[in-house]
Design a protein around this motif. Structure first.
Motif, PDB file in Angstrom:
ATOM      1  N   GLY A   1      -1.389  93.215  14.747  1.00  0.00           N
ATOM      2  CA  GLY A   1      -0.681  94.309  15.586  1.00  0.00           C
ATOM      3  C   GLY A   1      -0.416  95.204  14.296  1.00  0.00           C
ATOM      4  O   GLY A   1      -0.539  94.686  13.517  1.00  0.00           O
TER       5      GLY A   1
ATOM      6  N   THR B   1     -10.277  98.795  26.005  1.00  0.00           N
ATOM      7  CA  THR B   1      -8.364  98.208  26.723  1.00  0.00           C
ATOM      8  C   THR B   1      -8.835  97.533  27.990  1.00  0.00           C
ATOM      9  O   THR B   1      -9.206  97.161  28.593  1.00  0.00           O
TER      10      THR B   1
ATOM     11  N   GLY C   1      -0.217  99.494  18.962  1.00  0.00           N
ATOM     12  CA  GLY C   1      -0.528  97.831  20.145  1.00  0.00           C
ATOM     13  C   GLY C   1      -1.421  97.310  19.305  1.00  0.00           C
ATOM     14  O   GLY C   1      -2.186  96.689  18.243  1.00  0.00           O
ATOM     15  N   TRP C   2      -2.287  95.572  20.470  1.00  0.00           N
ATOM     16  CA  TRP C   2      -2.740  94.700  19.843  1.00  0.00           C
ATOM     17  C   TRP C   2      -4.070  95.433  19.443  1.00  0.00           C
ATOM     18  O   TRP C   2      -4.542  96.185  20.491  1.00  0.00           O
TER      19      TRP C   2
ATOM     20  N   ARG D   1       1.996  89.400  25.331  1.00  0.00           N
ATOM     21  CA  ARG D   1       3.620  89.265  24.470  1.00  0.00           C
ATOM     22  C   ARG D   1       3.894  88.051  23.666  1.00  0.00           C
ATOM     23  O   ARG D   1       4.748  88.030  23.283  1.00  0.00           O
TER      24      ARG D   1
ATOM     25  N   ASP E   1       1.333  92.765  28.335  1.00  0.00           N
ATOM     26  CA  ASP E   1       1.132  94.071  27.322  1.00  0.00           C
ATOM     27  C   ASP E   1      -0.422  94.483  27.047  1.00  0.00           C
ATOM     28  O   ASP E   1      -1.599  93.772  27.821  1.00  0.00           O
ATOM     29  N   THR E   2      -0.969  95.984  26.661  1.00  0.00           N
ATOM     30  CA  THR E   2      -2.435  95.789  26.285  1.00  0.00           C
ATOM     31  C   THR E   2      -3.247  95.595  24.819  1.00  0.00           C
ATOM     32  O   THR E   2      -2.232  95.135  24.618  1.00  0.00           O
ATOM     33  N   CYS E   3      -4.109  95.466  24.724  1.00  0.00           N
ATOM     34  CA  CYS E   3      -4.541  94.661  23.477  1.00  0.00           C
ATOM     35  C   CYS E   3      -6.269  95.764  23.752  1.00  0.00           C
ATOM     36  O   CYS E   3      -7.297  95.910  24.793  1.00  0.00           O
TER      37      CYS E   3
ATOM     38  N   ASP F   1      -5.581  94.898  29.878  1.00  0.00           N
ATOM     39  CA  ASP F   1      -4.344  94.647  29.701  1.00  0.00           C
ATOM     40  C   ASP F   1      -4.329  93.755  30.721  1.00  0.00           C
ATOM     41  O   ASP F   1      -4.530  93.293  32.036  1.00  0.00           O
TER      42      ASP F   1
END
Length: 693
Positions: free
Chosen positions: A110, A73, A114-115, A43, A79-81, A75
């Protein structure tokens, strides 16, 4: 018995990097650093910033569109990346299985989805965070960073890092307290996370200052030792003993008067050769300053004393130019000259070798063929090496080893048309005496240099047509002789065909049709000679060539030089090429044709080079700017056998440290010779020999 244990892959890789000793490992410094000392929450991540995250894998699959990739993926609770890997192994896929907790580090991007991180470095989570930045070292295939880091740490722990000089000796160089060698190396391998990365990357940090001082001191010590060792060697005494010498007769028959600079330099060389200590002198002079006649006069003193002289040039074209000039000057005075190259027929070669061994050939001119084992001199006393930066160390040492006579060495005169800027001479040539020809002979016309875009090629061809109609000759230089996908350059063969078509029907001042020649390095030597001979004799109006005409070619009637893709050439090479015109009375010009290819404009370095060429004809100013643009490597050629002797110091910014090292070296050598020897060994190992060549 020698150790017969086979080397591991990592040992072979360390050898390839030149890391043989503990001190080599300790001095193998990081290229850059990664900050693994903290964890960033997703975040708080910044788009485009570098971050280390700790997260749990929630999804892992191999997808095939748009290409095969591993998509993972993670977490971290905030947030997730998505982590993407285009190159991956089954072991990595296993380490990134769903449920695994990992630490990943990389550039965070970004977007709407999402990231994401592309090819991040990762490992299993857990364990304490490091307290220092993580070093990333220069490496080779087969030597991953963890293995290299471990080897460097072990070398650092074992190496003798005691100081050769006290930190106080450098106090005037540093505003703060000066670091010891041990402190500097320990810090640079593992800097604290709060250090300014800028001071590490630009080498201005006090730890870097210490290393640069150490390195410059080693270089100055090595050259001072070399100079002092040479003072104990013996060479033939070549002194003019009476009037009416060969030197005087040569002076009297030359069709021109010497410049004041030539007289001054000639006197310096004669004074050196009259000593029983081997001369070790570099003769530098701009293109066309008249180095060959100075060399001929030095050779005359040598031959007059009953000894042989050898002149070695890097290319057959250049060697032949010297040979023809020297033959014209010396043969009428009764001097026998031998010619030696690698392409000679066996019968001619045997005859030349016999002349050299018997001593009947007083002057030997040739390429590196001169230093082959079969070449036996009767009594070589003077070795002259032209364009010395083009020869390797081993080749120069081999020529010096050709005098097998009462443990003596020949005098050595090295010549270069690439003038050496003062800072470079002070540093890399501290063991040499330097003579400078700083004026051009009268009658040389100034050359006008124009920088022109390739789109105006047709205008250039019309200019060529006009020059030919006035009886002048033209060079057109191309950088490559073959098409290359990597370098989209017009090859010499194609340019030759294009010019022949464009100038079809053009005539010379005498009404004869225009002949256009082609010269490149892959031609047979006899064909090269025929083309060069026709151009020199004025039978050929245009010579399309690669850079084989860079040095030595002397055609006074040539008044226009076109250099195609000039942006691809180095500055000193452009200056050398330009020096092929302006050798006669006609106004001369050099056109630098450049192309930006698909780019909107030329790169900064290329623009700087072309601007320097347009602004000055002064070789010393060109050399100074070249040093600024490219650093010292270009000037030094093979003096260090391909290895840059200065890895850390920068002559452009570290002048104060160089001055300190020059003053410190003789004091350390005189007061603490054992420390001086240890210091040179630590930094240069076996490379110190290269500085003596």
């Amino acid at each position: 018995m020698p150790d017969a244990t086979p080397k591991t892959e990592s040992q072979k890789a360390l050898d390839k990097l030149g890391l043989h000793r503990d001190i080599d490992l300790a001095l193998h410094l990081p290229l850059r650093y990664e900050d693994e000392t903290s964890i960033t929450l997703l975040r708080d991540a910044r788009d485009g910033g570098s971050a280390q995250i700790e997260a749990t894998v929630t999804h892992c699959e191999v997808t095939y569109r748009p290409r095969r990739q591993l998509v993972v993926t993670v977490d971290d609770g905030t947030d997730t990346c998505v982590l993407r890997f285009f190159n991956f192994y089954p072991s990595q896929q296993k380490a990134l299985a769903v449920g695994k907790r990992i630490r990943a580090r990389g550039e965070v991007r970004g977007g709407f989805m999402g990231w994401t991180m592309l090819h991040p470095s990762f490992r299993a989570a857990g364990g304490d965070l490091p307290t220092a930045l993580t070093p990333v070292y220069p490496t080779v295939a087969g030597l991953p960073q963890p293995v290299l880091r471990k080897a460097v740490l072990a070398g650092l722990a074992r190496a003798d890092l005691s100081d050769s000089f006290a930190p106080g000796d450098l106090s005037q160089m540093s505003p703060g307290p000066l670091w010891t060698l041990r402190e500097a190396l320990l810090f640079l391998h593992h800097p604290a996370p709060d250090v300014s990365l800028d001071t590490l990357s630009d080498h201005s940090h006090p730890a870097w200052q210490r290393l640069k001082a150490e390195e410059l001191l080693a270089q100055q010590l090595s050259q001072l030792q070399s100079r002092r060792e040479r003072a104990t060697l013996r060479a033939p005494v070549l002194a003019e003993v009476s009037d009416g010498t060969l030197h005087d007769r040569l002076l009297a028959t030359l069709p021109f008067a010497l410049t004041n600079a030539q007289r001054r330099v000639g006197t310096e060389i004669a004074a050196d050769m009259a000593q029983p200590i081997p001369m070790h002198r570099l003769l530098q002079g701009d293109v066309g300053a008249g180095k060959t006649v100075v060399a001929a006069l030095a050779a005359a003193i040598c031959m007059d004393a009953g000894w042989q002289c050898a002149l070695m040039a890097p290319t057959e074209i250049l060697a032949e130019q010297h040979f023809r000039k020297l033959l014209a000057w010396l043969e009428p005075l009764g001097i026998t000259t031998a010619w030696l190259t690698g392409t000679q027929k066996a019968k001619e070669r045997r005859s030349m070798l016999a002349l050299i061994e018997s001593g009947e050939a007083q002057l030997v001119v040739g390429t590196h063929a001169i230093i082959q084992e079969k070449v036996k001199f009767k009594n070589l006393a003077l070795a002259i090496i032209d364009e010395q930066h083009r020869f390797g160390v081993a080749q120069r040492l081999a020529l010096r080893g050709k005098l097998q006579h009462d443990a003596m060495e020949p005098h050595l005169l090295m010549m270069t048309a690439t003038p050496i800027p003062r800072t470079l001479a002070m540093s890399y040539y501290a063991d040499l005496d330097v003579s400078t020809l700083d004026e051009l002979p009268p009658g040389r016309t100034p050359i006008v240099t124009k920088v022109i875009n390739e789109s105006r090629r047709d205008e250039i061809i019309e200019r060529i047509r006009a020059q030919i109609a006035q009886g002048r000759q033209v060079y057109w230089v191309c950088p490559l002789i073959e098409e290359s996908e990597a370098l989209d350059l017009t090859n010499a063969t194609q340019t030759h065909a294009d010019l022949a078509e464009a100038l079809q029907g053009a005539t010379r001042a005498d009404g004869l049709p225009v002949l256009i020649g082609l010269l490149h390095s892959r031609m047979h030597v006899d064909d090269k000679k025929a083309v060069m001979g026709a151009f020199t004799a004025g039978l050929m109006s245009v010579l399309v060539s690669t850079t084989v005409i860079e040095v030595g070619v002397d055609v006074p009637n040539a008044s226009l030089m076109v250099i195609e893709h000039a942006e691809r050439f180095g500055l000193s090479q452009l200056h050398q090429l330009r020096g092929r015109v302006g050798r006669g009375a006609a106004a001369s010009a050099c056109v630098l044709l450049y192309s930006t290819g698909d780019a909107p404009r030329l790169g900064e370095a290329a623009r700087e080079r072309l601007r320097a060429m347009a602004e000055t004809n002064d070789g010393f100013e060109i050399a100074r700017r070249d040093l600024e643009i490219r650093g010292p490597g270009e000037f030094l050629g093979a003096r260090q056998s391909g290895d840059a002797m200065l890895r850390f110091a920068d002559l452009a910014t570290d002048q104060a440290l160089l001055d300190w090292a020059r003053a410190e070296a003789p004091m350390l050598l005189d007061r603490h010779p054992h420390l001086a020897h240890k210091h040179v060994q630590r930094w240069l190992g076996g490379k110190s020999e290269y500085l003596k060549a």
